[in-house]
Design an enzyme around this catalytic site. Structure first.
Site, PDB file in Angstrom:
ATOM      1  N   GLY A  16       1.125  -1.325  -0.263  1.00  0.00           N
ATOM      2  CA  GLY A  16      -0.233   0.169  -0.419  1.00  0.00           C
ATOM      3  C   GLY A  16       0.677   1.068   0.007  1.00  0.00           C
ATOM      4  O   GLY A  16       0.489   2.612   0.603  1.00  0.00           O
ATOM      5  N   SER A  43       0.931  -3.422   5.448  1.00  0.00           N
ATOM      6  CA  SER A  43       0.474  -3.676   6.963  1.00  0.00           C
ATOM      7  C   SER A  43       1.766  -2.441   6.954  1.00  0.00           C
ATOM      8  O   SER A  43       2.752  -1.887   6.467  1.00  0.00           O
ATOM      9  CB  SER A  43       2.128  -4.650   6.916  1.00  0.00           C
ATOM     10  OG  SER A  43       2.578  -4.002   8.491  1.00  0.00           O
ATOM     11  N   ILE A  46       4.771  -2.817   8.553  1.00  0.00           N
ATOM     12  CA  ILE A  46       6.087  -1.960   7.642  1.00  0.00           C
ATOM     13  C   ILE A  46       6.803  -1.244   7.531  1.00  0.00           C
ATOM     14  O   ILE A  46       7.173   0.225   7.187  1.00  0.00           O
ATOM     15  CB  ILE A  46       5.823  -4.098   6.948  1.00  0.00           C
ATOM     16  CG1 ILE A  46       6.089  -5.031   7.370  1.00  0.00           C
ATOM     17  CG2 ILE A  46       6.751  -3.318   5.626  1.00  0.00           C
ATOM     18  CD1 ILE A  46       5.506  -6.121   5.947  1.00  0.00           C
ATOM     19  N   VAL A  49       7.872   3.157   1.944  1.00  0.00           N
ATOM     20  CA  VAL A  49       9.856   4.049   2.134  1.00  0.00           C
ATOM     21  C   VAL A  49       9.222   5.564   2.299  1.00  0.00           C
ATOM     22  O   VAL A  49      10.650   5.862   3.009  1.00  0.00           O
ATOM     23  CB  VAL A  49      10.026   3.838   0.995  1.00  0.00           C
ATOM     24  CG1 VAL A  49       9.481   4.285  -0.388  1.00  0.00           C
ATOM     25  CG2 VAL A  49      11.660   3.809   0.680  1.00  0.00           C
ATOM     26  N   ALA A  54       8.963  14.353  -5.953  1.00  0.00           N
ATOM     27  CA  ALA A  54       8.963  15.139  -6.953  1.00  0.00           C
ATOM     28  C   ALA A  54       8.644  13.541  -8.565  1.00  0.00           C
ATOM     29  O   ALA A  54       8.488  13.087  -8.468  1.00  0.00           O
ATOM     30  CB  ALA A  54      10.613  15.675  -7.757  1.00  0.00           C
ATOM     31  N   LYS A  82       5.588  22.283 -10.273  1.00  0.00           N
ATOM     32  CA  LYS A  82       7.126  21.279 -10.929  1.00  0.00           C
ATOM     33  C   LYS A  82       7.506  21.829 -12.400  1.00  0.00           C
ATOM     34  O   LYS A  82       7.241  21.507 -13.172  1.00  0.00           O
ATOM     35  CB  LYS A  82       7.718  20.300 -11.040  1.00  0.00           C
ATOM     36  CG  LYS A  82       9.234  20.096 -11.160  1.00  0.00           C
ATOM     37  CD  LYS A  82       9.102  18.604 -10.811  1.00  0.00           C
ATOM     38  CE  LYS A  82      10.490  17.872 -10.934  1.00  0.00           C
ATOM     39  NZ  LYS A  82      10.736  16.920 -11.137  1.00  0.00           N
ATOM     40  N   LEU A 337       8.753  -0.305  -6.301  1.00  0.00           N
ATOM     41  CA  LEU A 337      10.323  -0.657  -6.103  1.00  0.00           C
ATOM     42  C   LEU A 337      10.803  -2.262  -6.395  1.00  0.00           C
ATOM     43  O   LEU A 337      11.690  -2.250  -6.178  1.00  0.00           O
ATOM     44  CB  LEU A 337      10.455  -0.368  -4.624  1.00  0.00           C
ATOM     45  CG  LEU A 337      10.506   1.676  -4.454  1.00  0.00           C
ATOM     46  CD1 LEU A 337      10.532   1.560  -2.970  1.00  0.00           C
ATOM     47  CD2 LEU A 337      11.626   2.102  -5.589  1.00  0.00           C
ATOM     48  N   THR A 348      12.012   9.474 -11.947  1.00  0.00           N
ATOM     49  CA  THR A 348      11.745   8.707 -12.422  1.00  0.00           C
ATOM     50  C   THR A 348      10.215   7.726 -12.004  1.00  0.00           C
ATOM     51  O   THR A 348      10.264   6.973 -12.667  1.00  0.00           O
ATOM     52  CB  THR A 348      12.420   8.053 -13.414  1.00  0.00           C
ATOM     53  OG1 THR A 348      13.715   7.457 -13.013  1.00  0.00           O
ATOM     54  CG2 THR A 348      12.912   9.029 -14.519  1.00  0.00           C
ATOM     55  N   ILE A 350       8.271   6.624  -9.889  1.00  0.00           N
ATOM     56  CA  ILE A 350       7.009   7.484  -9.831  1.00  0.00           C
ATOM     57  C   ILE A 350       6.054   7.269 -11.517  1.00  0.00           C
ATOM     58  O   ILE A 350       4.426   6.482 -11.623  1.00  0.00           O
ATOM     59  CB  ILE A 350       6.125   8.491  -9.437  1.00  0.00           C
ATOM     60  CG1 ILE A 350       5.883   8.157  -7.558  1.00  0.00           C
ATOM     61  CG2 ILE A 350       4.074   8.611  -9.895  1.00  0.00           C
ATOM     62  CD1 ILE A 350       6.073   9.424  -6.514  1.00  0.00           C
TER      63      ILE A 350
HETATM   64  C1  FAD Z   1      15.706   8.298  -1.700  1.00  0.00           C
HETATM   65  C2  FAD Z   1      14.297   8.002  -2.165  1.00  0.00           C
HETATM   66  C3  FAD Z   1      14.287   8.833  -3.236  1.00  0.00           C
HETATM   67  C4  FAD Z   1      12.832   8.967  -4.266  1.00  0.00           C
HETATM   68  N1  FAD Z   1      12.275   9.709  -4.689  1.00  0.00           N
HETATM   69  C5  FAD Z   1      11.604   9.851  -5.638  1.00  0.00           C
HETATM   70  C6  FAD Z   1      10.664  10.932  -6.735  1.00  0.00           C
HETATM   71  O1  FAD Z   1      11.258  12.039  -5.837  1.00  0.00           O
HETATM   72  N2  FAD Z   1      10.341  10.664  -8.063  1.00  0.00           N
HETATM   73  C7  FAD Z   1       9.686   9.297  -7.828  1.00  0.00           C
HETATM   74  O2  FAD Z   1       8.705   9.422  -8.568  1.00  0.00           O
HETATM   75  N3  FAD Z   1      10.168   8.087  -6.898  1.00  0.00           N
HETATM   76  C8  FAD Z   1      11.249   8.637  -6.346  1.00  0.00           C
HETATM   77  N4  FAD Z   1      11.137   7.231  -4.700  1.00  0.00           N
HETATM   78  C9  FAD Z   1      10.603   6.654  -4.828  1.00  0.00           C
HETATM   79  C10 FAD Z   1       9.352   6.184  -5.292  1.00  0.00           C
HETATM   80  O3  FAD Z   1       9.856   6.524  -3.496  1.00  0.00           O
HETATM   81  C11 FAD Z   1       8.754   5.040  -4.934  1.00  0.00           C
HETATM   82  O4  FAD Z   1       9.048   4.741  -6.069  1.00  0.00           O
HETATM   83  C12 FAD Z   1       7.839   5.136  -4.487  1.00  0.00           C
HETATM   84  O5  FAD Z   1       7.281   5.203  -3.333  1.00  0.00           O
HETATM   85  C13 FAD Z   1       6.863   3.462  -4.587  1.00  0.00           C
HETATM   86  O6  FAD Z   1       7.064   2.765  -3.215  1.00  0.00           O
HETATM   87  P1  FAD Z   1       6.321   1.477  -3.188  1.00  0.00           P
HETATM   88  O7  FAD Z   1       4.928   1.578  -3.073  1.00  0.00           O
HETATM   89  O8  FAD Z   1       6.878   0.224  -4.738  1.00  0.00           O
HETATM   90  O9  FAD Z   1       6.615   1.071  -2.731  1.00  0.00           O
HETATM   91  P2  FAD Z   1       7.247   0.586  -0.433  1.00  0.00           P
HETATM   92  O10 FAD Z   1       6.915   2.676  -0.127  1.00  0.00           O
HETATM   93  O11 FAD Z   1       8.453   0.692  -0.354  1.00  0.00           O
HETATM   94  O12 FAD Z   1       5.612   0.326   0.059  1.00  0.00           O
HETATM   95  C14 FAD Z   1       5.693  -0.990   0.104  1.00  0.00           C
HETATM   96  C15 FAD Z   1       4.377  -1.568   0.318  1.00  0.00           C
HETATM   97  O13 FAD Z   1       4.216  -3.010   0.562  1.00  0.00           O
HETATM   98  C16 FAD Z   1       3.840  -3.719   1.974  1.00  0.00           C
HETATM   99  N5  FAD Z   1       4.413  -4.629   2.063  1.00  0.00           N
HETATM  100  C17 FAD Z   1       5.887  -4.672   1.977  1.00  0.00           C
HETATM  101  N6  FAD Z   1       5.754  -6.094   2.947  1.00  0.00           N
HETATM  102  C18 FAD Z   1       4.764  -7.131   3.176  1.00  0.00           C
HETATM  103  C19 FAD Z   1       3.935  -8.017   4.250  1.00  0.00           C
HETATM  104  N7  FAD Z   1       5.145  -8.781   4.245  1.00  0.00           N
HETATM  105  N8  FAD Z   1       2.993  -8.269   4.217  1.00  0.00           N
HETATM  106  C20 FAD Z   1       1.912  -6.808   3.624  1.00  0.00           C
HETATM  107  N9  FAD Z   1       2.465  -5.811   3.097  1.00  0.00           N
HETATM  108  C21 FAD Z   1       3.869  -5.455   2.805  1.00  0.00           C
HETATM  109  C22 FAD Z   1       4.486  -2.249   2.999  1.00  0.00           C
HETATM  110  O14 FAD Z   1       3.659  -2.161   3.841  1.00  0.00           O
HETATM  111  C23 FAD Z   1       4.160  -1.307   2.045  1.00  0.00           C
HETATM  112  O15 FAD Z   1       2.438  -0.580   2.289  1.00  0.00           O
HETATM  113  C24 FAD Z   1      12.009   7.583  -4.179  1.00  0.00           C
HETATM  114  C25 FAD Z   1      12.769   6.488  -3.574  1.00  0.00           C
HETATM  115  C26 FAD Z   1      14.289   6.624  -2.414  1.00  0.00           C
HETATM  116  C27 FAD Z   1      15.109   5.453  -2.311  1.00  0.00           C
END
Ligand code: FAD
Length: 513
Positions: A16, A43, A46, A49, A54, A82, A337, A348, A350
């Site tokens: 989520g 969760s 957990i 990130v 941006a 932006k 991710l 890039t 998002i």
């Molecule tokens: C330093 C940094 C800077 C960034 N800056 C940018 C930016 O400026 N622009 C941009 O486009 N992107 C940026 N990003 C990338 C961006 O943060 C991610 O692409 C975006 O937040 C998506 O993350 P996600 O949803 O894939 O993963 P996460 O946010 O990690 O979400 C993972 C989800 O999975 C759930 N989960 C994991 N394991 C379990 C489990 N066992 N049971 C139940 N649930 C679980 C967690 O609870 C969470 O809800 C950046 C990333 C980093 C590291």
């Protein structure tokens, strides 16, 4: 409605974060009226990130496809506009340029204006390239307006994106998705059951005992890639040799002074620093390579380089740049991710989430999961990741810097062939190879290459159809048009306030700063 027994009946999204709720919103919206259930597991323990502030202009089409109103969205996510990214110290220490979401002027006789600028440069009469671009002129003056619809107007020559609170965006989309029938399960996945016949994921077991079965799983579990990697062992292509930055430390600060409609990326000794102004705070972070700097020194470098008091403790993040060998494996599609990460230099991630969702909806499978569809999805997403990798790498290698170990590492690097060819074509005649896929169009490549002093040996010979005087006059006229239009453009903060998009919690905007 006629039932198709082969149709997917249930989709389960694991995660989520931004990826999970973007996927849930888009799937629920696009599949509405069909007998398909969409569930999402996350969760709170957990967490997410939590960075990712941006964006690129394409996010507007994502929101528009869901009929999301811009004012409501901006208010809910504390968003600012932006216009591009300001790059400081990348070509040489002391250099700065803006990579705008837009063009330098308008083409003359079908030839992009930058070609005429190259000729002016050879004549020794070119001003700063930035002064010929309307989006840069308004960014530098902290101004903003929506693009004009009349292509004859200089105010039409740009696009825009947002800087927003990613946590609030996920919460906003959660309300949207749940309003469109998505069922959310709170809990930690502790077991993944595979179908012994075909190796597909059959069901996920939560720590509260619940078991969620589905036909299709979307893995948005973040870096851990719980389904795509831990369950299906898909493998990861590590791109650290090209993009070696592998850590970041992030810290929010108070919002101070004028609201800049651009993100800043400042090159440092062993990485770079971001500054992203939102309505209620400014996001800051230092992305760095652990081979060239310690965590302690990286934290100190960030904290010593802030322009306002901090609002929270610094947060440490670890990553390995690269991509999953297959984004789609069996009945699991990894998005966000979980699919890969290429460091945030050009915002890039998002966008790649959005691409992943769009491609999935285009090639939406049935229960047969045809390998040809899976291969096509993987091919398209693979190319998208490679194009982004090349563009990010360009920033590190189009440089004259050799003052630290990290910059010397980039100087001695063997580039991917795709990037090497692109740079060589540019250097010989200012020509840009246009890719079939890839988010960054020629003006973006021009901005970075010229911004970092990669000047071609020749300009397009067709430019010589004009006399020196005509080229000079065209340049002067463009500069004056840009400057006059910029002066007439409203202040960024005032514009947000006037359109009703200022969050009620933001004293700075309320006061009219
Ligand atoms: C330093 C940094 C800077 C960034 N800056 C940018 C930016 O400026 N622009 C941009 O486009 N992107 C940026 N990003 C990338 C961006 O943060 C991610 O692409 C975006 O937040 C998506 O993350 P996600 O949803 O894939 O993963 P996460 O946010 O990690 O979400 C993972 C989800 O999975 C759930 N989960 C994991 N394991 C379990 C489990 N066992 N049971 C139940 N649930 C679980 C967690 O609870 C969470 O809800 C950046 C990333 C980093 C590291």
């Amino acid at each position: 409605m006629r039932e198709n027994p082969e149709a997917i009946k249930s989709v389960c999204i694991l995660g989520g974060g931004t990826a999970g709720w973007m996927a849930a919103s888009a799937l629920a919206h696009k599949l509405q009226g069909l007998p398909v259930s969409v569930t999402l597991i996350e969760s709170e323990e957990i967490g997410t990130v939590g960075v990712g502030e941006a964006t690129l202009p394409h996010i507007r089409s994502f929101n528009a496809a869901l009929n999301i109103d811009e004012v409501t969205f901006m208010k809910a996510t504390e968003a600012t506009f932006k216009l591009g990214i300001e790059f400081c110290n990348w070509g040489r220490i002391g250099d700065r340029y803006i990579h705008p979401f837009g063009d330098y002027g308008t083409p003359i006789d079908g030839i992009p204006f930058y070609q005429y600028w190259l000729r002016l440069k050879q004549m020794g009469e070119a001003g700063r390239l930035d002064t010929y671009a309307y989006p840069i002129a308004i960014a530098e003056a902290n101004r903003f307006r929506h693009p004009a619809s009349d292509p004859a107007q200089i105010e039409s020559t740009f696009g825009y994106a947002y800087q927003f609170d990613a946590g609030r965006y996920a919460a906003f989309l959660r309300r949207f998705a749940e309003g469109h029938g998505v069922i959310r399960h709170e809990g930690k996945v502790v077991d993944c059951q595979l179908n012994p016949d075909n190796g597909h994921v059959a069901a996920l077991k939560l720590d509260n005992g619940a078991v969620i079965a589905a036909d299709l799983f979307v893995d948005c579990s973040g870096f851990r890639g719980l389904l795509i990697e831990q369950a299906l062992k898909t493998g990861y292509d590590d791109w650290s040799q090209w993009l070696p930055c592998n850590r970041a430390v992030a810290v929010p600060t108070e919002s101070r002074g004028g609201l800049t409609p651009f993100t800043r990326a400042t090159a440092l000794e062993a990485g770079w620093q971001w500054r992203i102004p939102l309505q209620h705070r400014t996001g800051n972070g230092h992305v760095y390579c652990s081979s060239f700097i310690s965590d302690e020194a990286a934290h100190a470098r960030l904290l010593g380089n802030l322009d306002a008091p901090t609002l929270a403790d610094p947060r440490q993040l670890y990553f390995t740049t690269g991509r999953r060998r297959q984004f789609w494996n069996r009945n699991v599609v990894a998005i966000g991710l979980a699919a890969g990460f290429l460091e945030p230099l050009e915002s890039t991630s998002i966008h790649l989430i959005q691409e992943g969702i769009t491609e999935l909806l285009q090639i939406f499978p049935d229960k047969h999961f045809r390998q040809s569809d899976i291969d096509e999805y993987n091919r398209r997403m693979g190319v998208n990741f490679e194009r982004v990798r090349d563009f990010l790498l360009l920033h590190y290698v189009a440089t004259q810097r050799d003052d630290t170990e990290m910059w010397r590492y980039f100087r001695n690097m063997t580039l991917p062939d795709s990037l090497e060819e692109k740079i060589q074509a540019w250097l010989t005649r200012g020509h840009l190879i246009r890719y079939e896929f890839g988010v960054f169009l020629p003006p973006s490549w021009v901005a970075v290459m010229l911004g970092q002093n990669l000047i071609p040996r020749h300009y397009d010979p067709r430019v010589d159809r004009l006399s020196s005087d005509e080229v000079r006059r065209a340049g002067d006229a463009l500069k004056q048009r840009v400057s006059a239009a910029a002066t007439a453009t409203p202040d960024h903060g005032a514009y947000i306030r006037k359109m009703g998009a200022a969050s009620d919690t933001v004293p700075l905007l309320a006061k009219g700063a």
